[in-house]
Design an enzyme around this catalytic site. Sequence first.
Site, PDB file in Angstrom:
ATOM      1  N   MET A   2      -3.609   2.150  -0.397  1.00  0.00           N
ATOM      2  CA  MET A   2      -4.952   1.595  -0.514  1.00  0.00           C
ATOM      3  C   MET A   2      -5.157   0.425   0.452  1.00  0.00           C
ATOM      4  SD  MET A   2      -5.365   1.738  -4.667  1.00  0.00           S
ATOM      5  CE  MET A   2      -7.103   1.289  -4.656  1.00  0.00           C
ATOM      6  N   HIS A   3      -6.421   0.069   0.654  1.00  0.00           N
ATOM      7  CA  HIS A   3      -6.854  -1.173   1.329  1.00  0.00           C
ATOM      8  C   HIS A   3      -6.703  -1.178   2.841  1.00  0.00           C
ATOM      9  CE1 HIS A   3      -6.634  -2.444  -2.805  1.00  0.00           C
ATOM     10  NE2 HIS A   3      -5.327  -2.573  -2.797  1.00  0.00           N
ATOM     11  N   ASP A  54      -3.755   5.628  -3.980  1.00  0.00           N
ATOM     12  CA  ASP A  54      -2.450   6.056  -4.503  1.00  0.00           C
ATOM     13  C   ASP A  54      -2.228   5.674  -5.955  1.00  0.00           C
ATOM     14  OD1 ASP A  54      -2.140   3.333  -3.970  1.00  0.00           O
ATOM     15  OD2 ASP A  54      -0.368   3.580  -2.714  1.00  0.00           O
TER      16      ASP A  54
END
Length: 513
Positions: free
Chosen positions: A81-82, A241
């Site tokens: 992520m991110h 995830d």
Amino acid sequence: MSVFLGIDIGTSGTKTLAMRETGEILATSTFDYPLSNPRPGWSEQDPADWWAASIKGVRAVLKQGKIKPAEVKGIGLSGQMHGSVFLDKKSEVIRPALLWNDQRTVAECAEIEKRAGGRKKLIDMVANPALTGFTAPKILWLRNNEPKKFDKVVQVLLPKDYVRFCLTGEFATEVSDASGTLLLDVAKRKWSDALISKLDLDSSILPKVYESEDITGKLTAAAAEALGLPEGIAVVGGGGDQAAGAIGNGIVKSGVVSATMGTSGVVFAHSDAMQVDPQGRVHTFCHAVRNQWHVMGCVLSAAGSLQWYRNQLGQAEVQAAKKQKIDPYELLTEQAKEVGAGCEGLFFLPYLTGERTPHADPHARGCWIGLSLRHGRGHLVRSIMEGATYAMRDTLEIIQEMEIPVRQVRLSGGGARSEFWRQMQADIYGKTVVTINAEEGPAYGVALLAAAGTGAYKNVVEACQNTISVVSELKPDGKTRKVYNSYYPHYRNLYQSLKTDFAEIAATVDKVG
């Protein structure tokens, strides 16, 4: 019978999984790629490596599982992520992607809070505070530090969504991963026009947002040829995830919580309604279950702390394991078993890459506290395992403060493979812990989403109910539980005692190099 693929774009490699609609796993493969750390606290990757690994992974599972390409009916995507992938007007990558564990955006986080009107107003808008790992600070960092590159930006994608673009030619994301950008109105499950405006960003650089089961596009002819699949296969939204891993663990109803002790550690709780910690210590994101939410906390170096020990201090065990043809973690665990709970007052703070939950402190660092002449290698190893588990308990405590029910904790990740560490988690959490029949995590979760999104099940909740079951259970040991309850308050106090020192040391490092 139909086959569904799950592709998980991880930090160290991409995992691909092939699954029958019954939940039977036919094949898995993982292809690794490098991670770049050009400066302390920086973490980057080349998105082309993710696509190359995805191609290899799909071809490998088709061959390994003896799957006919025509049997594949859907693909689900998960990923770290991110991260931020910046594309220009030709849809070409402008610079290496900034990852979730990149810590360079401290100044940009402060800028976001200021522009939003303060931390409380920011949380009111997007349910979360500004953290260095999130996507929005990375976009501002590019604008502040590499303005010529920022001027070229036409689209910003998350890691899995870059692979989606390679598969379908579509710019799209879904609610669970979009929540981690800090730019999503989590309550309304759409981009936050209010915050985007305050940050002087153009919303056109953000992709369309879908629910996680929704079909977001179909395999193009070029992608199909690269993968060895027919053109037109549906690609569903998938999930970040953590949300995808929760689907893979069956965390789709209230009261069931997952604790994933991987490189990072995550405690994840399903919530039927949006619930926000006013202090912003845990994340409130959209779940990959339609119109549901989740609360999660992230420990940046959980089992990763033990991996660091193995790599840097455990060479003797690594060499011995090679001779015995076993995993070196088995030898490390045997050393830890020889030591009593609490390690005679030795604590390890697992802040090797800063910490997110509950401290949100990029300057925090790992350390042993309480060393004496009595302590040996077994104490060091066990204290790392205990420290990572205490850090996970920090999140569990906050979730319970929010009155989110916790009736069962489902374990996964490297820390779930060892019965010793599973029992330690039961004792430190004070909860019954279980493992399930599926151990493939996010890749399995998005394969289930693909099955649900293409009609094999009416929704992902039904998919989980039909494929996932509990296979082992451990209850807390009363005596050991009391020991850990005595030590845990000291663990919590140590960060507070060292917080100022961490910041001052970081300032000195920046000054003298």
